[in-house]
Write a protein that holds these residues in place. Structure first.
Motif, PDB file in Angstrom:
ATOM      1  N   ASN A  66      12.868 -14.757  18.211  1.00 32.30           N
ATOM      2  CA  ASN A  66      11.732 -15.681  18.197  1.00 32.30           C
ATOM      3  C   ASN A  66      10.449 -14.998  18.680  1.00 32.30           C
ATOM      4  O   ASN A  66       9.358 -15.290  18.190  1.00 32.30           O
ATOM      5  N   GLY A  67      10.591 -14.069  19.633  1.00 31.30           N
ATOM      6  CA  GLY A  67       9.437 -13.317  20.133  1.00 31.30           C
ATOM      7  C   GLY A  67       8.842 -12.426  19.053  1.00 31.30           C
ATOM      8  O   GLY A  67       7.611 -12.271  18.950  1.00 31.30           O
ATOM      9  N   MET A  68       9.704 -11.845  18.232  1.00 29.02           N
ATOM     10  CA  MET A  68       9.224 -11.004  17.132  1.00 29.02           C
ATOM     11  C   MET A  68       8.413 -11.843  16.133  1.00 29.02           C
ATOM     12  O   MET A  68       7.379 -11.409  15.631  1.00 29.02           O
ATOM     13  N   GLU A  69       8.892 -13.044  15.879  1.00 26.82           N
ATOM     14  CA  GLU A  69       8.183 -13.958  14.974  1.00 26.82           C
ATOM     15  C   GLU A  69       6.796 -14.300  15.535  1.00 26.82           C
ATOM     16  O   GLU A  69       5.799 -14.280  14.814  1.00 26.82           O
ATOM     17  N   LYS A  70       6.737 -14.583  16.850  1.00 30.18           N
ATOM     18  CA  LYS A  70       5.454 -14.925  17.499  1.00 30.18           C
ATOM     19  C   LYS A  70       4.450 -13.774  17.385  1.00 30.18           C
ATOM     20  O   LYS A  70       3.249 -13.989  17.233  1.00 30.18           O
ATOM     21  N   LEU A  71       4.959 -12.557  17.487  1.00 33.12           N
ATOM     22  CA  LEU A  71       4.089 -11.379  17.394  1.00 33.12           C
ATOM     23  C   LEU A  71       3.746 -11.024  15.940  1.00 33.12           C
ATOM     24  O   LEU A  71       2.957 -10.112  15.695  1.00 33.12           O
ATOM     25  N   GLY A  72       4.385 -11.728  15.004  1.00 36.20           N
ATOM     26  CA  GLY A  72       4.191 -11.399  13.589  1.00 36.20           C
ATOM     27  C   GLY A  72       4.723 -10.011  13.261  1.00 36.20           C
ATOM     28  O   GLY A  72       4.200  -9.309  12.388  1.00 36.20           O
ATOM     29  N   TRP A  73       5.781  -9.621  13.981  1.00 39.21           N
ATOM     30  CA  TRP A  73       6.342  -8.266  13.832  1.00 39.21           C
ATOM     31  C   TRP A  73       7.674  -8.361  13.110  1.00 39.21           C
ATOM     32  O   TRP A  73       8.647  -8.862  13.660  1.00 39.21           O
ATOM     33  N   LYS A  74       7.711  -7.907  11.886  1.00 38.59           N
ATOM     34  CA  LYS A  74       8.913  -8.057  11.064  1.00 38.59           C
ATOM     35  C   LYS A  74       9.634  -6.720  10.938  1.00 38.59           C
ATOM     36  O   LYS A  74       9.256  -5.887  10.113  1.00 38.59           O
ATOM     37  N   VAL A  75      10.624  -6.492  11.785  1.00 36.44           N
ATOM     38  CA  VAL A  75      11.508  -5.331  11.608  1.00 36.44           C
ATOM     39  C   VAL A  75      12.948  -5.838  11.744  1.00 36.44           C
ATOM     40  O   VAL A  75      13.180  -6.864  12.373  1.00 36.44           O
ATOM     41  N   PRO A  76      13.910  -5.131  11.178  1.00 32.65           N
ATOM     42  CA  PRO A  76      15.296  -5.598  11.263  1.00 32.65           C
ATOM     43  C   PRO A  76      15.833  -5.619  12.700  1.00 32.65           C
ATOM     44  O   PRO A  76      15.410  -4.828  13.544  1.00 32.65           O
ATOM     45  N   LEU A  77      16.753  -6.535  12.931  1.00 39.23           N
ATOM     46  CA  LEU A  77      17.460  -6.665  14.210  1.00 39.23           C
ATOM     47  C   LEU A  77      18.924  -6.329  13.951  1.00 39.23           C
ATOM     48  O   LEU A  77      19.572  -6.974  13.125  1.00 39.23           O
ATOM     49  N   ILE A  78      19.417  -5.288  14.602  1.00 36.62           N
ATOM     50  CA  ILE A  78      20.822  -4.882  14.457  1.00 36.62           C
ATOM     51  C   ILE A  78      21.369  -4.720  15.870  1.00 36.62           C
ATOM     52  O   ILE A  78      20.720  -4.112  16.725  1.00 36.62           O
ATOM     53  N   GLY A  79      22.541  -5.274  16.139  1.00 39.26           N
ATOM     54  CA  GLY A  79      23.054  -5.156  17.503  1.00 39.26           C
ATOM     55  C   GLY A  79      24.544  -5.361  17.589  1.00 39.26           C
ATOM     56  O   GLY A  79      25.243  -5.379  16.572  1.00 39.26           O
ATOM     57  N   SER A  80      25.014  -5.524  18.800  1.00 36.21           N
ATOM     58  CA  SER A  80      26.446  -5.673  19.035  1.00 36.21           C
ATOM     59  C   SER A  80      26.929  -7.027  18.499  1.00 36.21           C
ATOM     60  O   SER A  80      26.132  -7.885  18.110  1.00 36.21           O
ATOM     61  N   TRP A  81      28.231  -7.210  18.524  1.00 38.55           N
ATOM     62  CA  TRP A  81      28.879  -8.339  17.849  1.00 38.55           C
ATOM     63  C   TRP A  81      28.375  -9.706  18.310  1.00 38.55           C
ATOM     64  O   TRP A  81      28.485 -10.690  17.593  1.00 38.55           O
ATOM     65  N   THR A  82      27.763  -9.779  19.520  1.00 38.08           N
ATOM     66  CA  THR A  82      27.349 -11.057  20.098  1.00 38.08           C
ATOM     67  C   THR A  82      26.200 -11.725  19.323  1.00 38.08           C
ATOM     68  O   THR A  82      25.898 -12.892  19.573  1.00 38.08           O
ATOM     69  N   LEU A  83      25.580 -11.000  18.400  1.00 39.54           N
ATOM     70  CA  LEU A  83      24.570 -11.626  17.534  1.00 39.54           C
ATOM     71  C   LEU A  83      25.190 -12.677  16.614  1.00 39.54           C
ATOM     72  O   LEU A  83      24.479 -13.378  15.899  1.00 39.54           O
ATOM     73  N   SER A  84      26.523 -12.790  16.636  1.00 37.99           N
ATOM     74  CA  SER A  84      27.201 -13.809  15.823  1.00 37.99           C
ATOM     75  C   SER A  84      27.419 -15.107  16.597  1.00 37.99           C
ATOM     76  O   SER A  84      27.968 -16.064  16.065  1.00 37.99           O
ATOM     77  N   MET A  85      27.000 -15.159  17.876  1.00 36.38           N
ATOM     78  CA  MET A  85      27.232 -16.357  18.693  1.00 36.38           C
ATOM     79  C   MET A  85      26.416 -17.542  18.173  1.00 36.38           C
ATOM     80  O   MET A  85      25.270 -17.390  17.762  1.00 36.38           O
ATOM     81  N   ALA A  86      27.014 -18.729  18.250  1.00 35.04           N
ATOM     82  CA  ALA A  86      26.334 -19.941  17.775  1.00 35.04           C
ATOM     83  C   ALA A  86      25.017 -20.157  18.508  1.00 35.04           C
ATOM     84  O   ALA A  86      24.041 -20.621  17.920  1.00 35.04           O
ATOM     85  N   ASN A  87      24.971 -19.815  19.816  1.00 34.31           N
ATOM     86  CA  ASN A  87      23.722 -20.082  20.543  1.00 34.31           C
ATOM     87  C   ASN A  87      22.642 -19.032  20.261  1.00 34.31           C
ATOM     88  O   ASN A  87      21.504 -19.197  20.659  1.00 34.31           O
ATOM     89  N   PHE A  88      22.969 -17.955  19.557  1.00 33.39           N
ATOM     90  CA  PHE A  88      21.919 -17.101  18.970  1.00 33.39           C
ATOM     91  C   PHE A  88      21.457 -17.718  17.656  1.00 33.39           C
ATOM     92  O   PHE A  88      20.265 -17.931  17.423  1.00 33.39           O
ATOM     93  N   ILE A  89      22.411 -17.997  16.782  1.00 34.14           N
ATOM     94  CA  ILE A  89      22.090 -18.471  15.432  1.00 34.14           C
ATOM     95  C   ILE A  89      21.278 -19.768  15.478  1.00 34.14           C
ATOM     96  O   ILE A  89      20.270 -19.917  14.789  1.00 34.14           O
ATOM     97  N   ASP A  90      21.701 -20.711  16.345  1.00 34.55           N
ATOM     98  CA  ASP A  90      21.021 -22.011  16.413  1.00 34.55           C
ATOM     99  C   ASP A  90      19.639 -21.895  17.048  1.00 34.55           C
ATOM    100  O   ASP A  90      18.681 -22.511  16.575  1.00 34.55           O
ATOM    101  N   ASN A  91      19.531 -21.117  18.126  1.00 31.52           N
ATOM    102  CA  ASN A  91      18.242 -21.008  18.821  1.00 31.52           C
ATOM    103  C   ASN A  91      17.241 -20.138  18.058  1.00 31.52           C
ATOM    104  O   ASN A  91      16.039 -20.319  18.183  1.00 31.52           O
TER     105      ASN A  91
END
Length: 385
Positions: free
Chosen positions: A239-264
């Motif tokens: 969400n911070g990247m969106e606020k900055l208008g900065w569009k680059v890919p986000l790649i990370g560990s498996w926890t990026l699949s958590m519902a509270n990442f996806i929903d928030n």
């Protein structure tokens, strides 16, 4: 009382004692965070564990005994994990424990199982050091069936640098053991390619503004952001990247699949990629049966598991332990450990079919070839193309 009668009474008493002992349940501890920011992982793991135990018990249990789960919420706190480990060992007399979501909690708590010679099956925590903590001791009671951070960090860098040709990477990791050990693993993999991250930034659990860290990464010219953290704060990054208008890919560990990442993160999470051992897609009969049973039992919102990886690995961990207890013909810790190190029968899980997953020197069941890339797409994780 004559001698024969005494023998008969003694024999009956022994028979009753043996029968009651045979019927005693097999107590297995389940330790994880069932409240707080890590709860989607902890609850999903626990629910997967419960599904497996219910299935095994419905078929007569193990060694003619039912599995009894002893659940404890460690709140993702090291000191609480230590307290629970001692309680499960000394008061509840568990024969094994499954769980540990948070690397720090695992490292603080599992020493008590090692001392008591009771196996621990880490079914979610991924810190590379976890199964190595007591590797130099003659016997090691710590096992794992999740993809450790050495596997994940290699995959993340391969995806960012080799496949997508990014030369300038930034790393954002939380301040926990998990985040900082994961960051170290990423930096080691980069160093092997004679590369350094252009920005390495840290944040704390519950931080809600990542502007300062993201600005440093942006100003350093980062073409991709690599993450090591858990759902709520990862969403703040997207969400911070969106606020900055900065569009680059986000790649990370498996926890990026958590519902509270996806929903928030909402639409800002789309395209995010992460290693996964299990994606909620019914692409084998075993996986379909597992997904259907989970949804029927727990009715999660939108039919989506809060953390599919945690649920699947939780489920498989019980089947691995049950196979070892059955093979050992005993719940004695050293015998169960020895059976795990030399499982003779294949164990069909939902992550994979485990064929001799462990040996005396290797307590990691998950290998790189089992792990795939997932991608967030419109509110769920799908196989990355």
């Amino acid at each position: 009382m004559n001698f024969k009668l005494k023998l008969l009474v003694a024999g009956l008493a022994f028979g009753f004692a043996a029968a009651s002992q045979a019927a005693d349940p097999i107590k297995i501890g389940v330790a994880g965070p069932f409240t707080g920011g890590s709860a989607p992982m902890g609850v999903s793991m626990r629910d997967g564990v419960k599904l497996a135990a219910t299935e095994i018990n419905a078929k007569g249990g193990v060694l003619g005994r039912q599995i009894q789960l002893v659940e404890r919420d460690d709140e993702a706190k090291n000191e609480r994990g230590v307290q629970i480990a001692q309680e499960l060992i000394n008061k509840e007399r568990v024969v094994a424990t499954v769980g540990y979501i948070n690397t720090g909690v695992a490292l603080a708590s599992q020493r008590f199982y090692q001392e008591a010679k009771i196996p621990v099956m880490n079914n979610v925590a991924t810190g590379s050091i976890i199964t190595q903590q007591f590797a130099k001791e003659p016997e090691n009671y710590i096992f794992r069936n999740s993809a450790n951070d050495q596997i994940q960090s290699q995959m993340i860098i391969k995806e960012a640098v080799d496949n997508r040709k990014f030369k300038k990477v930034a790393i954002l990791a939380d301040s926990t053991n998990y985040g900082q050990l994961g960051r170290e693993d990423l930096e080691k993999v980069l160093a092997a390619r004679s590369m350094k991250a252009v920005a390495v930034e840290k944040y704390n659990i519950k931080d809600v503004d990542m502007t300062a860290q993201l600005l440093k990464a942006k100003q350093a010219g980062a073409e991709v952001v690599l993450t090591y953290g858990i759902g709520p704060e990862l969403a703040q990054i997207a969400n911070g990247m969106e606020k900055l208008g900065w569009k680059v890919p986000l790649i990370g560990s498996w926890t990026l699949s958590m519902a509270n990442f996806i929903d928030n993160a909402g639409k800002n999470g789309n395209g995010t990629r992460m290693p996964q051992t299990f994606i909620q897609e019914p692409n084998t009969p075993k996986r379909k049966a597992f997904i259907d049973a989970y949804i029927k039992a727990y009715n999660p919102p939108q039919g989506r598991m809060p953390s599919p990886v945690s649920a699947a690995q939780g489920y498989d961990s019980i089947y691995l332990l049950a196979a070892a207890i059955k093979q050992a013909g005993s719940t004695d810790g050293p015998k169960v450990k020895a059976a795990l190190e030399n499982l003779k029968e294949k164990v069909e899980g939902v992550v994979t079919t485990y064929d001799k997953p462990y040996s005396k020197d290797d307590h990691e069941a998950i290998t790189a070839d089992i792990t795939v890339f997932g991608e967030v797409k419109d509110g769920k994780v799908v196989h990355a193309k």
